[in-house]
Design a protein around this motif. Sequence first.
Motif, short mmCIF file in Angstrom:
data_model
loop_
_atom_site.label_atom_id
_atom_site.label_comp_id
_atom_site.label_asym_id
_atom_site.label_seq_id
_atom_site.Cartn_x
_atom_site.Cartn_y
_atom_site.Cartn_z
N LEU A 119 -7.69 -7.09 -0.21
CA LEU A 119 -8.32 -5.70 -0.61
C LEU A 119 -9.07 -5.81 -1.93
CD1 LEU A 119 -5.23 -3.43 0.38
CD2 LEU A 119 -7.52 -3.83 1.67
N VAL A 144 -11.44 3.58 -10.21
CA VAL A 144 -10.01 3.30 -9.86
C VAL A 144 -9.27 3.49 -11.38
CG1 VAL A 144 -9.89 0.71 -10.02
CG2 VAL A 144 -8.64 1.91 -8.39
N GLU A 204 0.72 -1.23 0.00
CA GLU A 204 0.10 0.03 0.03
C GLU A 204 0.83 1.32 0.06
OE1 GLU A 204 -3.89 -0.54 2.18
OE2 GLU A 204 -2.69 -1.96 3.44
N GLU A 206 -2.27 3.59 -4.71
CA GLU A 206 -3.02 3.25 -3.44
C GLU A 206 -2.30 1.62 -3.18
OE1 GLU A 206 -5.26 6.82 -4.19
OE2 GLU A 206 -6.57 4.98 -4.09
N GLN A 207 -2.56 0.92 -4.31
CA GLN A 207 -2.24 -0.47 -4.00
C GLN A 207 -1.46 -1.00 -5.16
OE1 GLN A 207 -5.88 -2.70 -4.14
NE2 GLN A 207 -6.80 -1.40 -2.43
N PRO A 262 -12.13 1.29 -3.95
CA PRO A 262 -12.22 1.38 -2.44
C PRO A 262 -13.54 1.43 -2.22
CG PRO A 262 -11.09 3.29 -3.55
CD PRO A 262 -11.40 2.49 -4.61
N GLY A 263 -13.90 0.72 -0.91
CA GLY A 263 -15.09 0.67 -0.28
C GLY A 263 -15.92 -0.75 -0.91
N THR A 266 -6.38 6.02 -7.30
CA THR A 266 -7.62 6.73 -7.35
C THR A 266 -7.57 8.19 -8.01
OG1 THR A 266 -7.86 7.44 -5.24
CG2 THR A 266 -9.11 5.43 -5.83
#
Length: 418
Positions: free
Chosen positions: A246, A317, A185, A218-219, A250-251, A211
């Motif tokens: 993950l 994303v 991350e 982020e990843q 996100p979310g 994002t």
Amino acid sequence: MPDQLMNWAKNITFSAHRAHHPTSVVELRRVVAGAEHIRALGSGHSFNTIADSAGDLVSLAALPPLMTIDTERSTVTVAAGLRYGEVASYLNAHGYALHNMGSLPHISVAGACATGTHGSGPKNGNLATAVRGLDLVTATGDLISLDADSDGFLGSVVALGMLGIVTSVTLDIVPAFDVEQYVYEDLPLPQLYEHFDEIVNAAYSVSLFTTWRESRIEQVWVKRRIDEPANTKPGWMGLRAAEVDLHPVPGIDAASTTQQLGVPGPWHERLPHFRLGFTPSSGDELQTEYFVARESAAAALDAVDAIRHQFSPLLQVCELRTIAADQLWLSPSYGRDSFAIHFTWIKDIDAVTPAVAGLEQQLAPYDARPHWGKVYTTAPETIARLYERLPAFAALAHGYDPTGKFRNEFVDRYIPKR
Ligand SMILES: Cc1cc2nc3c(=O)[nH]c(=O)nc-3n(C[C@H](O)[C@H](O)[C@H](O)COP(=O)(O)OP(=O)(O)OC[C@H]3O[C@@H](n4cnc5c(N)ncnc54)[C@H](O)[C@@H]3O)c2cc1C
């Protein structure tokens, strides 16, 4: 065939008048011979009208699910409408593998190859580079076989459905292998630029997700073959290793993703990001993707970063991958090791179209080729400039299909009539 003749994303309603579901190649040949305009529909995962037809559509999903391994030649011949996930399970059960997979196993083999669909990995060509042969129903309803010795074979694989209806595909196979997947991350962009080769070459397949709400990745998804060196030991690049599975968006719950946390597993359950039995990605989306030369990666990302405030509110994303160069005339990775910049958007074409145009302007200096199956506004003249073999492909298509039976409005925009 999808409900009400729509694509998977349900942003396109096909204008075709009729849908056919032949159960044999003989029936398919009759349907093709009798049609004025006809196109094949794969699993409908493209986001534009590439699969549409002004006349008829034909799905091959009801043809017998042929899969035959040739151990001497290290190939498998599969029915064209089978999904990669089905082929992969069969191969793995017999001790074999494909060299790579896209992010999802749900797509049909012929449909994916027709658009140059790809996964990631510096040494991995796109999925069409595994194609050794094709059986094809031509405009006259004849069934022909093509292989590397056929005229124009390099133009016949990523062919946008224009040469005919592919009934079976012969693919290279390799011995089955196991893969472990780790997610790291929070990688700042300057660190990516400084260590670009080290990061994208760290394993068999590496994907980066952002994002663009900040100038950072982020990843980092690292898919390592367990028979290759472990380059991403704990503390790799000073990054935090994720401690739970993950989802890249996100979310969204990670239940639909392939297993992470370094648990070794068979290639076909680690190379795609998403599992066959689940909705891949977010399911409510549009997608866009551009391919630039690998050496332009940092400059192209900088150009995207410069306008991130304009497009990031529309973005679910962005995924960044590498693809090895190939010689397939219409492949977005033709002639150059490539870096692909992919955008998963919210499903709002009116809002997304200006954002896409803005990105194209930023990426124009890097000769960005759009993914044939996704949303883009690149001008036909630009496409013509970006594909030096386009005239050869147009001539090949005209030779196979002089009356334009397999043409549609989409290909008319980009592929000259002869
Ligand atoms: C959630 C999601 C994730 C994705 N991930 C990736 C990814 O990781 N990498 C990537 O590169 N792309 C990705 N894509 C895009 C997708 O792989 C391509 O759009 C691909 O072409 C879809 O295959 P399909 O079988 O659905 O083909 P369709 O969309 O049905 O058709 C695509 C083209 O193939 C032609 N075609 C289909 N079957 C035949 C046949 N039998 N004979 C001749 N022509 C045929 C059609 O006429 C059409 O021109 C993704 C799409 C979605 C929805």
